[in-house]
Design a protein around this motif. Structure first.
Motif, mmCIF file in Angstrom:
data_model
loop_
_atom_site.group_PDB
_atom_site.id
_atom_site.type_symbol
_atom_site.label_atom_id
_atom_site.label_comp_id
_atom_site.label_asym_id
_atom_site.label_seq_id
_atom_site.Cartn_x
_atom_site.Cartn_y
_atom_site.Cartn_z
ATOM 1 N N UNK A 4 -8.586 4.322 4.668
ATOM 2 C CA UNK A 4 -8.927 4.975 3.403
ATOM 3 C C UNK A 4 -7.728 5.729 2.843
ATOM 4 N N UNK A 5 -6.563 5.568 3.467
ATOM 5 C CA UNK A 5 -5.351 6.267 3.031
ATOM 6 C C UNK A 5 -5.033 5.905 1.580
ATOM 7 N N UNK A 6 -4.582 6.893 0.847
ATOM 8 C CA UNK A 6 -4.233 6.689 -0.568
ATOM 9 C C UNK A 6 -2.742 6.440 -0.760
ATOM 10 N N UNK A 7 -1.931 6.809 0.241
ATOM 11 C CA UNK A 7 -0.491 6.619 0.136
ATOM 12 C C UNK A 7 0.040 5.982 1.425
ATOM 13 N N UNK A 8 1.191 5.315 1.345
ATOM 14 C CA UNK A 8 1.780 4.762 2.568
ATOM 15 C C UNK A 8 2.043 5.836 3.626
ATOM 16 N N UNK A 9 2.540 6.994 3.220
ATOM 17 C CA UNK A 9 2.812 8.049 4.196
ATOM 18 C C UNK A 9 1.538 8.500 4.899
ATOM 19 N N UNK A 10 0.460 8.623 4.163
ATOM 20 C CA UNK A 10 -0.820 8.995 4.765
ATOM 21 C C UNK A 10 -1.280 7.901 5.732
ATOM 22 N N UNK A 11 -1.068 6.639 5.362
ATOM 23 C CA UNK A 11 -1.430 5.522 6.228
ATOM 24 C C UNK A 11 -0.725 5.639 7.581
ATOM 25 N N UNK A 12 0.576 5.930 7.545
ATOM 26 C CA UNK A 12 1.336 6.029 8.787
ATOM 27 C C UNK A 12 0.940 7.243 9.613
ATOM 28 N N UNK A 13 0.546 8.312 8.976
ATOM 29 C CA UNK A 13 0.090 9.500 9.705
ATOM 30 C C UNK A 13 -1.186 9.211 10.489
ATOM 31 N N UNK A 14 -2.000 8.295 9.996
ATOM 32 C CA UNK A 14 -3.288 7.977 10.624
ATOM 33 C C UNK A 14 -3.188 6.929 11.737
ATOM 34 N N UNK A 43 -3.404 -1.135 -0.660
ATOM 35 C CA UNK A 43 -4.374 -2.060 -1.247
ATOM 36 C C UNK A 43 -5.185 -2.716 -0.154
ATOM 37 N N UNK A 44 -6.450 -2.851 -0.402
ATOM 38 C CA UNK A 44 -7.340 -3.519 0.548
ATOM 39 C C UNK A 44 -7.311 -2.855 1.924
ATOM 40 N N UNK A 45 -7.100 -1.541 1.940
ATOM 41 C CA UNK A 45 -7.127 -0.788 3.185
ATOM 42 C C UNK A 45 -5.900 -0.971 4.059
ATOM 43 N N UNK A 46 -4.818 -1.459 3.483
ATOM 44 C CA UNK A 46 -3.590 -1.670 4.251
ATOM 45 C C UNK A 46 -2.383 -1.390 3.368
ATOM 46 N N UNK A 47 -1.232 -1.331 4.014
ATOM 47 C CA UNK A 47 0.017 -1.185 3.286
ATOM 48 C C UNK A 47 0.394 -2.543 2.731
ATOM 49 N N UNK A 48 0.696 -2.589 1.447
ATOM 50 C CA UNK A 48 1.003 -3.869 0.834
ATOM 51 C C UNK A 48 2.222 -3.820 -0.055
ATOM 52 N N UNK A 49 2.659 -5.000 -0.411
ATOM 53 C CA UNK A 49 3.796 -5.184 -1.309
ATOM 54 C C UNK A 49 3.355 -6.205 -2.341
ATOM 55 N N UNK A 50 3.469 -5.822 -3.610
ATOM 56 C CA UNK A 50 2.892 -6.626 -4.681
ATOM 57 C C UNK A 50 3.833 -6.696 -5.876
ATOM 58 N N UNK A 51 3.536 -7.641 -6.754
ATOM 59 C CA UNK A 51 4.241 -7.744 -8.027
ATOM 60 C C UNK A 51 3.510 -6.808 -8.990
ATOM 61 N N UNK A 52 4.183 -5.768 -9.476
ATOM 62 C CA UNK A 52 3.499 -4.796 -10.336
ATOM 63 C C UNK A 52 3.132 -5.391 -11.696
ATOM 64 N N UNK A 53 2.181 -4.756 -12.358
ATOM 65 C CA UNK A 53 1.759 -5.187 -13.687
ATOM 66 C C UNK A 53 2.910 -5.172 -14.689
ATOM 67 N N UNK A 72 1.312 -7.947 3.184
ATOM 68 C CA UNK A 72 0.649 -6.754 3.675
ATOM 69 C C UNK A 72 0.815 -6.622 5.174
ATOM 70 N N UNK A 73 0.570 -5.412 5.645
ATOM 71 C CA UNK A 73 0.600 -5.176 7.087
ATOM 72 C C UNK A 73 -0.481 -4.162 7.424
ATOM 73 N N UNK A 74 -1.097 -4.358 8.583
ATOM 74 C CA UNK A 74 -2.199 -3.488 8.965
ATOM 75 C C UNK A 74 -2.312 -3.373 10.476
ATOM 76 N N UNK A 75 -2.708 -2.200 10.902
ATOM 77 C CA UNK A 75 -3.038 -1.973 12.298
ATOM 78 C C UNK A 75 -4.540 -2.192 12.416
#
Length: 151
Positions: A4-14, A43-53, A72-75
């Motif tokens: 449910x992380x909103x930022x990459x840094x928050x994702x890594x903290x969890x 995105x989609x509950x994981x860290x992702x890399x996308x083509x921006x709008x 994307x990458x996910x634990x």
């Protein structure tokens, strides 16, 4: 296990401690090798890399409000997973990766359509993943995506 992380840094903290080092190394490899134009995002509950709008205003056909996903990458519960949409969409890239993988890892390749699973962090072929990321530019990904998924 979606985060449910909103930022990459928050994702890594969890992340669980036993996965943090490998995931941080993956992120570093991604940032060093991903062609210019892709953006890091959650995105989609994981860290992702996308083509921006700003580059591809149409967005993702499944949800045009979302940027066009690429990697994307996910634990997950039992593995660290990477998701590479180019492997799913480009048979030549898929074949290249499958043939190169045994040269970089002793572990059996555990792969779905775009998902590659690593049950042990020490089995991640970081160098190969870095090389894989260099194989498709933003404009090439948009062209492949449009030819395969847009009618």
């Amino acid at each position: 296990m979606q985060s449910a992380a909103k930022t990459p840094d928050q994702y890594f903290q969890e992340l669980p401690e036993e996965r943090k080092e490998a995931m941080l190394k993956l992120r570093q490899i991604i940032k060093m090798n991903l062609p210019e134009g892709f953006e890091e995002m959650m995105g989609y509950g994981m860290l992702g890399y996308a083509v921006p709008h700003s580059i591809y205003p149409k967005g993702y056909h499944c949800d045009p409000k979302q940027p066009l996903p690429f990697f994307g990458m996910a634990s997950q519960k039992n593995s660290i997973n990477i998701y590479h949409m180019g492997i799913y969409a480009d048979n030549d890239l898929y074949d290249w990766f499958v043939s190169e993988y045994p040269k970089h890892s002793k572990a059996r390749l555990d792969m779905g359509k775009s998902c590659i699973r690593f049950k042990k962090p020490e089995h991640i072929p970081f160098e190969l993943i870095g090389e894989l990321l260099t194989k498709i530019s933003v404009l090439e990904w948009i062209s492949i995506y449009e030819s395969k998924f847009r009618s």
